[in-house]
Design a protein around this motif. Structure first.
Motif, PDB file in Angstrom:
ATOM      1  N   PRO A  13       0.807 -11.579 -20.029  1.00  0.00           N
ATOM      2  CA  PRO A  13       1.328 -10.213 -20.078  1.00  0.00           C
ATOM      3  C   PRO A  13       1.249  -9.556 -18.694  1.00  0.00           C
ATOM      4  O   PRO A  13       0.208  -9.617 -18.040  1.00  0.00           O
ATOM      5  CB  PRO A  13       0.392  -9.499 -21.063  1.00  0.00           C
ATOM      6  CG  PRO A  13      -0.258 -10.588 -21.856  1.00  0.00           C
ATOM      7  CD  PRO A  13      -0.340 -11.765 -20.924  1.00  0.00           C
ATOM      8  N   ASP A  14       2.349  -8.962 -18.268  1.00  0.00           N
ATOM      9  CA  ASP A  14       2.352  -8.315 -16.957  1.00  0.00           C
ATOM     10  C   ASP A  14       1.509  -7.047 -17.006  1.00  0.00           C
ATOM     11  O   ASP A  14       1.265  -6.485 -18.072  1.00  0.00           O
ATOM     12  CB  ASP A  14       3.778  -7.995 -16.510  1.00  0.00           C
ATOM     13  CG  ASP A  14       3.845  -7.686 -15.019  1.00  0.00           C
ATOM     14  OD1 ASP A  14       2.941  -8.132 -14.265  1.00  0.00           O
ATOM     15  OD2 ASP A  14       4.776  -6.992 -14.600  1.00  0.00           O
ATOM     16  N   PHE A  15       1.054  -6.626 -15.849  1.00  0.00           N
ATOM     17  CA  PHE A  15       0.306  -5.379 -15.742  1.00  0.00           C
ATOM     18  C   PHE A  15       0.469  -4.818 -14.345  1.00  0.00           C
ATOM     19  O   PHE A  15       0.816  -5.535 -13.413  1.00  0.00           O
ATOM     20  CB  PHE A  15      -1.181  -5.585 -16.052  1.00  0.00           C
ATOM     21  CG  PHE A  15      -1.872  -6.581 -15.157  1.00  0.00           C
ATOM     22  CD1 PHE A  15      -2.253  -6.262 -13.855  1.00  0.00           C
ATOM     23  CD2 PHE A  15      -2.169  -7.853 -15.626  1.00  0.00           C
ATOM     24  CE1 PHE A  15      -2.890  -7.195 -13.036  1.00  0.00           C
ATOM     25  CE2 PHE A  15      -2.813  -8.785 -14.821  1.00  0.00           C
ATOM     26  CZ  PHE A  15      -3.170  -8.447 -13.522  1.00  0.00           C
ATOM     27  N   THR A  16       0.220  -3.536 -14.234  1.00  0.00           N
ATOM     28  CA  THR A  16       0.072  -2.855 -12.946  1.00  0.00           C
ATOM     29  C   THR A  16      -1.142  -1.966 -13.086  1.00  0.00           C
ATOM     30  O   THR A  16      -1.197  -1.120 -13.984  1.00  0.00           O
ATOM     31  CB  THR A  16       1.319  -2.016 -12.601  1.00  0.00           C
ATOM     32  OG1 THR A  16       2.457  -2.889 -12.529  1.00  0.00           O
ATOM     33  CG2 THR A  16       1.141  -1.306 -11.264  1.00  0.00           C
ATOM     34  N   LEU A  17      -2.148  -2.208 -12.241  1.00  0.00           N
ATOM     35  CA  LEU A  17      -3.396  -1.452 -12.285  1.00  0.00           C
ATOM     36  C   LEU A  17      -3.748  -0.964 -10.883  1.00  0.00           C
ATOM     37  O   LEU A  17      -3.240  -1.472  -9.887  1.00  0.00           O
ATOM     38  CB  LEU A  17      -4.539  -2.338 -12.813  1.00  0.00           C
ATOM     39  CG  LEU A  17      -4.433  -2.796 -14.271  1.00  0.00           C
ATOM     40  CD1 LEU A  17      -5.504  -3.836 -14.575  1.00  0.00           C
ATOM     41  CD2 LEU A  17      -4.541  -1.611 -15.215  1.00  0.00           C
ATOM     42  N   THR A  18      -4.665  -0.001 -10.819  1.00  0.00           N
ATOM     43  CA  THR A  18      -5.119   0.549  -9.546  1.00  0.00           C
ATOM     44  C   THR A  18      -6.304  -0.260  -9.023  1.00  0.00           C
ATOM     45  O   THR A  18      -7.240  -0.552  -9.766  1.00  0.00           O
ATOM     46  CB  THR A  18      -5.523   2.027  -9.719  1.00  0.00           C
ATOM     47  OG1 THR A  18      -4.415   2.731 -10.274  1.00  0.00           O
ATOM     48  CG2 THR A  18      -5.910   2.655  -8.389  1.00  0.00           C
ATOM     49  N   SER A  19      -6.235  -0.611  -7.736  1.00  0.00           N
ATOM     50  CA  SER A  19      -7.306  -1.393  -7.106  1.00  0.00           C
ATOM     51  C   SER A  19      -8.404  -0.462  -6.597  1.00  0.00           C
ATOM     52  O   SER A  19      -8.268   0.770  -6.610  1.00  0.00           O
ATOM     53  CB  SER A  19      -6.748  -2.200  -5.942  1.00  0.00           C
ATOM     54  OG  SER A  19      -6.520  -1.342  -4.838  1.00  0.00           O
ATOM     55  N   ASP A  20      -9.458  -1.072  -6.083  1.00  0.00           N
ATOM     56  CA  ASP A  20     -10.563  -0.308  -5.506  1.00  0.00           C
ATOM     57  C   ASP A  20     -10.134   0.448  -4.243  1.00  0.00           C
ATOM     58  O   ASP A  20     -10.807   1.388  -3.830  1.00  0.00           O
ATOM     59  CB  ASP A  20     -11.742  -1.236  -5.190  1.00  0.00           C
ATOM     60  CG  ASP A  20     -11.386  -2.301  -4.182  1.00  0.00           C
ATOM     61  OD1 ASP A  20     -11.964  -2.293  -3.092  1.00  0.00           O
ATOM     62  OD2 ASP A  20     -10.528  -3.149  -4.488  1.00  0.00           O
ATOM     63  N   THR A  21      -9.009   0.071  -3.652  1.00  0.00           N
ATOM     64  CA  THR A  21      -8.505   0.779  -2.465  1.00  0.00           C
ATOM     65  C   THR A  21      -7.483   1.850  -2.840  1.00  0.00           C
ATOM     66  O   THR A  21      -6.932   2.523  -1.970  1.00  0.00           O
ATOM     67  CB  THR A  21      -7.862  -0.203  -1.467  1.00  0.00           C
ATOM     68  OG1 THR A  21      -6.730  -0.822  -2.104  1.00  0.00           O
ATOM     69  CG2 THR A  21      -8.856  -1.271  -1.013  1.00  0.00           C
ATOM     70  N   GLY A  22      -7.189   1.984  -4.142  1.00  0.00           N
ATOM     71  CA  GLY A  22      -6.248   2.995  -4.597  1.00  0.00           C
ATOM     72  C   GLY A  22      -4.805   2.538  -4.653  1.00  0.00           C
ATOM     73  O   GLY A  22      -3.926   3.306  -5.023  1.00  0.00           O
ATOM     74  N   THR A  23      -4.537   1.277  -4.301  1.00  0.00           N
ATOM     75  CA  THR A  23      -3.168   0.766  -4.350  1.00  0.00           C
ATOM     76  C   THR A  23      -2.861   0.219  -5.746  1.00  0.00           C
ATOM     77  O   THR A  23      -3.765  -0.164  -6.490  1.00  0.00           O
ATOM     78  CB  THR A  23      -2.938  -0.350  -3.313  1.00  0.00           C
ATOM     79  OG1 THR A  23      -3.865  -1.411  -3.576  1.00  0.00           O
ATOM     80  CG2 THR A  23      -3.151   0.157  -1.896  1.00  0.00           C
ATOM     81  N   GLN A  24      -1.584   0.190  -6.061  1.00  0.00           N
ATOM     82  CA  GLN A  24      -1.137  -0.377  -7.337  1.00  0.00           C
ATOM     83  C   GLN A  24      -0.906  -1.880  -7.144  1.00  0.00           C
ATOM     84  O   GLN A  24      -0.238  -2.284  -6.195  1.00  0.00           O
ATOM     85  CB  GLN A  24       0.163   0.290  -7.791  1.00  0.00           C
ATOM     86  CG  GLN A  24       0.013   1.783  -8.068  1.00  0.00           C
ATOM     87  CD  GLN A  24      -0.890   2.042  -9.264  1.00  0.00           C
ATOM     88  OE1 GLN A  24      -0.597   1.640 -10.380  1.00  0.00           O
ATOM     89  NE2 GLN A  24      -2.011   2.700  -9.031  1.00  0.00           N
ATOM     90  N   VAL A  25      -1.468  -2.673  -8.036  1.00  0.00           N
ATOM     91  CA  VAL A  25      -1.337  -4.129  -7.969  1.00  0.00           C
ATOM     92  C   VAL A  25      -0.769  -4.606  -9.299  1.00  0.00           C
ATOM     93  O   VAL A  25      -1.267  -4.234 -10.365  1.00  0.00           O
ATOM     94  CB  VAL A  25      -2.705  -4.797  -7.694  1.00  0.00           C
ATOM     95  CG1 VAL A  25      -2.586  -6.315  -7.726  1.00  0.00           C
ATOM     96  CG2 VAL A  25      -3.280  -4.324  -6.364  1.00  0.00           C
ATOM     97  N   SER A  26       0.266  -5.439  -9.219  1.00  0.00           N
ATOM     98  CA  SER A  26       0.900  -6.003 -10.416  1.00  0.00           C
ATOM     99  C   SER A  26       0.702  -7.510 -10.435  1.00  0.00           C
ATOM    100  O   SER A  26       0.643  -8.150  -9.380  1.00  0.00           O
ATOM    101  CB  SER A  26       2.400  -5.715 -10.410  1.00  0.00           C
ATOM    102  OG  SER A  26       2.634  -4.330 -10.428  1.00  0.00           O
TER     103      SER A  26
END
Length: 156
Positions: free
Chosen positions: A12-25
């Motif tokens: 399942p795809d996702f887009t979450l916020t990293s510890d640096t504040g960037t969006q990662v998919s």
């Protein structure tokens, strides 16, 4: 609780916020093998052991085109402290609402000290270059787990 993933399932795809504040998919990593692991809480003993083991193995994993993503319900701010405190080099993502964990079968009922509770199920899923699950392990132990994954993937 989400259904557990099995070999051959599309991840399942996702887009979450990293510890640096960037969006990662997940799709950012298409064309590479990705180890996605779910853990209960940053800066706890077992989770620290596992994150440090993955970070220590990252060079060997990247040598065979494999990335590592650690996902927990912690805030990006707490994850940033975790990275800083332990010198982590892996990608850390926040799943505060636990939607990704649920979709991947890594959140639900589990046994904790003999009691049935609801929470994060320590899990590791390996996603192949085309976005399909190649390995799925649930209820894993933190200690020694990274060595086992490396062995399973044939990475020395």
């Amino acid at each position: 609780m989400g259904e557990r993933l099995t070999v051959g399932d599309p991840a399942p795809d996702f887009t979450l916020t990293s510890d640096t504040g960037t969006q990662v998919s997940l799709t950012d990593f298409r064309g590479k093998r990705v180890i996605v692991y779910f853990y209960p809480a940053a800066m706890t003993p077992g989770c620290t052991t596992q994150a440090c083991d993955f970070s220590d193995s990252l060079e060997a994993l990247r040598a065979v085109d494999t990335e590592v993503i650690g996902i927990s319900p912690d805030t990006p701010e707490k994850l940033a402290k975790f990275r800083e405190r332990d010198g982590l080099s892996i990608t850390l993502l926040s799943d505060a609402d636990k939607a990704v964990m649920t979709a991947w079968g890594a959140y639900g009922e589990k046994k904790l000290y003999g009691k049935v509770v609801e929470g994060v199920i320590r899990s590791t899923i390996v996603v192949g270059e085309e976005g399909v699950v190649t390995h799925a392990q649930y209820n894993v132990k933190a200690t020694g787990h990274v060595a086992r994954i490396r062995r399973d993937l044939g990475i020395e």
